[in-house]
Scaffold this motif. Sequence first.
Motif, PDB file in Angstrom:
ATOM      1  N   VAL A 368      22.122  75.576  14.712  1.00 41.61           N
ATOM      2  CA  VAL A 368      20.989  76.012  13.888  1.00 41.61           C
ATOM      3  C   VAL A 368      21.498  76.672  12.615  1.00 41.61           C
ATOM      4  O   VAL A 368      20.979  76.429  11.515  1.00 41.61           O
ATOM      5  CB  VAL A 368      20.080  76.976  14.671  1.00 41.61           C
ATOM      6  N   GLU A 369      22.553  77.484  12.729  1.00 44.74           N
ATOM      7  CA  GLU A 369      23.097  78.177  11.559  1.00 44.74           C
ATOM      8  C   GLU A 369      23.652  77.186  10.535  1.00 44.74           C
ATOM      9  O   GLU A 369      23.531  77.407   9.322  1.00 44.74           O
ATOM     10  CB  GLU A 369      24.184  79.163  11.986  1.00 44.74           C
ATOM     11  N   ARG A 370      24.238  76.085  10.996  1.00 44.87           N
ATOM     12  CA  ARG A 370      24.762  75.084  10.078  1.00 44.87           C
ATOM     13  C   ARG A 370      23.648  74.475   9.219  1.00 44.87           C
ATOM     14  O   ARG A 370      23.832  74.213   8.031  1.00 44.87           O
ATOM     15  CB  ARG A 370      25.500  73.971  10.844  1.00 44.87           C
ATOM     16  N   VAL A 371      22.522  74.255   9.847  1.00 46.13           N
ATOM     17  CA  VAL A 371      21.375  73.713   9.113  1.00 46.13           C
ATOM     18  C   VAL A 371      20.927  74.682   8.018  1.00 46.13           C
ATOM     19  O   VAL A 371      20.687  74.302   6.867  1.00 46.13           O
ATOM     20  CB  VAL A 371      20.199  73.429  10.070  1.00 46.13           C
ATOM     21  N   LEU A 372      20.884  75.982   8.370  1.00 47.42           N
ATOM     22  CA  LEU A 372      20.474  76.982   7.384  1.00 47.42           C
ATOM     23  C   LEU A 372      21.450  77.056   6.221  1.00 47.42           C
ATOM     24  O   LEU A 372      21.063  77.065   5.056  1.00 47.42           O
ATOM     25  CB  LEU A 372      20.349  78.356   8.048  1.00 47.42           C
ATOM     26  N   VAL A 373      22.749  77.067   6.544  1.00 45.51           N
ATOM     27  CA  VAL A 373      23.776  77.191   5.501  1.00 45.51           C
ATOM     28  C   VAL A 373      23.747  75.987   4.565  1.00 45.51           C
ATOM     29  O   VAL A 373      23.857  76.117   3.348  1.00 45.51           O
ATOM     30  CB  VAL A 373      25.176  77.326   6.142  1.00 45.51           C
ATOM     31  N   ASP A 374      23.528  74.801   5.112  1.00 41.78           N
ATOM     32  CA  ASP A 374      23.505  73.580   4.317  1.00 41.78           C
ATOM     33  C   ASP A 374      22.343  73.542   3.338  1.00 41.78           C
ATOM     34  O   ASP A 374      22.404  72.865   2.311  1.00 41.78           O
ATOM     35  CB  ASP A 374      23.451  72.348   5.223  1.00 41.78           C
ATOM     36  N   ARG A 375      21.262  74.282   3.662  1.00 40.69           N
ATOM     37  CA  ARG A 375      20.041  74.138   2.866  1.00 40.69           C
ATOM     38  C   ARG A 375      19.652  75.400   2.102  1.00 40.69           C
ATOM     39  O   ARG A 375      18.619  75.407   1.421  1.00 40.69           O
ATOM     40  CB  ARG A 375      18.887  73.694   3.785  1.00 40.69           C
ATOM     41  N   LEU A 376      20.424  76.440   2.191  1.00 41.38           N
ATOM     42  CA  LEU A 376      20.133  77.653   1.424  1.00 41.38           C
ATOM     43  C   LEU A 376      20.800  77.580   0.049  1.00 41.38           C
ATOM     44  O   LEU A 376      21.816  76.962  -0.138  1.00 41.38           O
ATOM     45  CB  LEU A 376      20.615  78.883   2.186  1.00 41.38           C
TER      46      LEU A 376
END
Length: 376
Positions: A368-376
Amino acid sequence: MTRYTGLIDAYRHRLPLPPEAKAISLGEGRTPLIKLDNLVRREGVEADLYVKFEGANPTGSFKDRGMTMAVTEAVHRGAKAILCASTGNTSAAAAAYAARAGIKSFVLIPEGKIAMGKLAQAVVHGAVIVQVRGNFDDGMRLVKEVSENSPVVLVNSVNPYRLQGQKTAAFEIVEALGEAPDYHCLPVGNAGNITAHWIGYTECSGAGTKACLLCNGNCQFAVAGGQAGGKTKRPKMVGYQADGSAPFLRGAAVKDPETVATAIRIGNPQSWDPAWIVQQESGGWFDELSDAEILACQRLLAETEGVWCEPASAASLCGALRDLKSGKIPAGSSIVCTLTGNGLKDPDIILKSGAPELIQVDAVRSAVERVLVDRL
């Protein structure tokens, strides 16, 4: 603090009902007037731009304002059933208020031309639903004929009490802003709502209007300044139609109207003459928009302001933005756009125009954190 019980009790002194008539209400009215700061900045226009979000009414559209009046008046006269033709929102409101009143509702809908969210409302409220092999205009012709010799009350906008309920939106806007806006923009289908708003504004100005079927310009409810105090100006009224369903732009009825904005897919407006009076008295105009423009504006509003309206509603804002950019509406104007219905009325249209692919991950924190980092 007094509990709010609906627009009839709030404005009974300005509505043509006897004092003993019991209000059939679901707490309609008092809908949000939202200033669009984010959208104005993004679009680079200069205006005090507001939307009156009628999708916050009990059944999700402005129709509740008119239906509380029409059903209250009908029940007061002893009616046991109501009848309407509808592209969806009227049927939802009629069914709900009939259920509230404990009477029967009959609705005619055009075959294959109604959003499922609206049809579901009529179903759940217990309406008797008749599907006509034709369009809304066919249905309207039939309910007018049937109601002449049947023990039912017709509650489409040809019923003058409908417009009397809908005029209260103008009262709320004047109360919120302290005066009427410079421009009021609305989507136009049957044209009852643009007429109703003008009736409300003219009453607030201390005048009447020839567009009112009940008073013909001799308004008994005209109040100098209405609730705001002091005599208020009247806005220019601007109506927008879909280009596949634009009889006001064609100068005549459209035989086979077509648009994704189902709420304004009407080729033969029942308030044709009153709406032209509104245009002339207010100094406003009618214009048309493509389906693509309407849907793009629906998305723009939702993404920039968090307000999701049904497609027909977006026509008012779409037209206002286009006229601001062209200079037809002067920079610095105060503008109110009516959003007639909630986006949940027709959710399919959003998904049909391209739903984003869902992101699937394992049920672990790092994924889940990877998704956030990729899109912030």
